[in-house]
Design a protein around this motif. Structure first.
Motif, PDB file in Angstrom:
ATOM      1  N   ALA A  18       0.531  -0.887   0.041  1.00  0.00           N
ATOM      2  CA  ALA A  18      -0.516   0.003   0.303  1.00  0.00           C
ATOM      3  C   ALA A  18       0.692   0.800   0.145  1.00  0.00           C
ATOM      4  CB  ALA A  18      -0.351  -0.428   1.016  1.00  0.00           C
ATOM      5  N   VAL A  19       2.045   1.165   0.934  1.00  0.00           N
ATOM      6  CA  VAL A  19       2.835   2.495   1.045  1.00  0.00           C
ATOM      7  C   VAL A  19       3.765   2.574  -0.703  1.00  0.00           C
ATOM      8  CG1 VAL A  19       5.041   3.245   1.861  1.00  0.00           C
ATOM      9  CG2 VAL A  19       3.253   2.316   2.921  1.00  0.00           C
ATOM     10  N   ARG A  21       1.882   1.563  -3.600  1.00  0.00           N
ATOM     11  CA  ARG A  21       1.014   2.027  -4.629  1.00  0.00           C
ATOM     12  C   ARG A  21       1.166   3.731  -4.398  1.00  0.00           C
ATOM     13  NH1 ARG A  21      -1.177  -2.388  -2.706  1.00  0.00           N
ATOM     14  NH2 ARG A  21      -3.182  -1.065  -1.486  1.00  0.00           N
ATOM     15  N   CYS A  22       0.766   4.261  -2.901  1.00  0.00           N
ATOM     16  CA  CYS A  22       0.632   5.275  -2.580  1.00  0.00           C
ATOM     17  C   CYS A  22       1.676   6.476  -3.473  1.00  0.00           C
ATOM     18  CB  CYS A  22       0.017   5.850  -1.199  1.00  0.00           C
ATOM     19  SG  CYS A  22      -1.050   5.719  -0.409  1.00  0.00           S
ATOM     20  N   ALA A  23       3.123   6.128  -3.201  1.00  0.00           N
ATOM     21  CA  ALA A  23       4.157   6.528  -3.446  1.00  0.00           C
ATOM     22  C   ALA A  23       4.416   6.933  -4.493  1.00  0.00           C
ATOM     23  CB  ALA A  23       5.963   5.864  -2.996  1.00  0.00           C
ATOM     24  N   ALA A  25       1.939   7.033  -6.356  1.00  0.00           N
ATOM     25  CA  ALA A  25       0.603   7.511  -7.586  1.00  0.00           C
ATOM     26  C   ALA A  25       1.311   8.896  -6.516  1.00  0.00           C
ATOM     27  CB  ALA A  25      -0.507   7.347  -6.378  1.00  0.00           C
ATOM     28  N   ASN A  26       2.027   9.403  -5.956  1.00  0.00           N
ATOM     29  CA  ASN A  26       2.832  11.156  -5.702  1.00  0.00           C
ATOM     30  C   ASN A  26       4.469  11.198  -5.693  1.00  0.00           C
ATOM     31  OD1 ASN A  26       0.112  11.565  -3.684  1.00  0.00           O
ATOM     32  ND2 ASN A  26       1.085  10.055  -2.594  1.00  0.00           N
ATOM     33  N   GLU A  33       8.283   8.501   1.132  1.00  0.00           N
ATOM     34  CA  GLU A  33       6.229   8.537   1.270  1.00  0.00           C
ATOM     35  C   GLU A  33       5.990   7.693   2.990  1.00  0.00           C
ATOM     36  OE1 GLU A  33       2.360   9.182   0.808  1.00  0.00           O
ATOM     37  OE2 GLU A  33       3.875   8.967  -1.035  1.00  0.00           O
ATOM     38  N   LEU A  37       4.298  10.155   5.403  1.00  0.00           N
ATOM     39  CA  LEU A  37       3.237  10.120   6.775  1.00  0.00           C
ATOM     40  C   LEU A  37       2.996   9.679   7.616  1.00  0.00           C
ATOM     41  CD1 LEU A  37       2.491   6.388   4.613  1.00  0.00           C
ATOM     42  CD2 LEU A  37       0.849   8.147   4.592  1.00  0.00           C
TER      43      LEU A  37
END
Length: 67
Positions: A18-19, A21-23, A25-26, A33, A37
């Protein structure tokens, strides 16, 4: 520039995914990331931190020989 602290982290594989994927996306690395967070979580708890020092990018200035 301030030295950064290296820290081994044991993390659940699903949480790591999940981290990542967020990274992605950002447009950040997973490490950046996680830092983001952590800063957001500390801010939500009322902990005040100095803003992070920006990383100097690019080539270093040319040295001139004035002699």
């Amino acid at each position: 520039m301030a030295e950064r602290k290296a820290f081994p982290l044991r993390i659940d594989p699903a949480l790591w995914a999940a981290v990542e994927r967020c990274a992605t996306a950002n447009l950040r690395s997973a490490n950046a990331e996680i830092e983001c967070l952590l800063r957001e979580a500390l801010k939500a708890r009322g902990v005040k931190l100095a803003p992070p020092q920006p990383v100097k990018r690019g080539r270093p200035p040319k040295e001139t020989d004035d002699g």
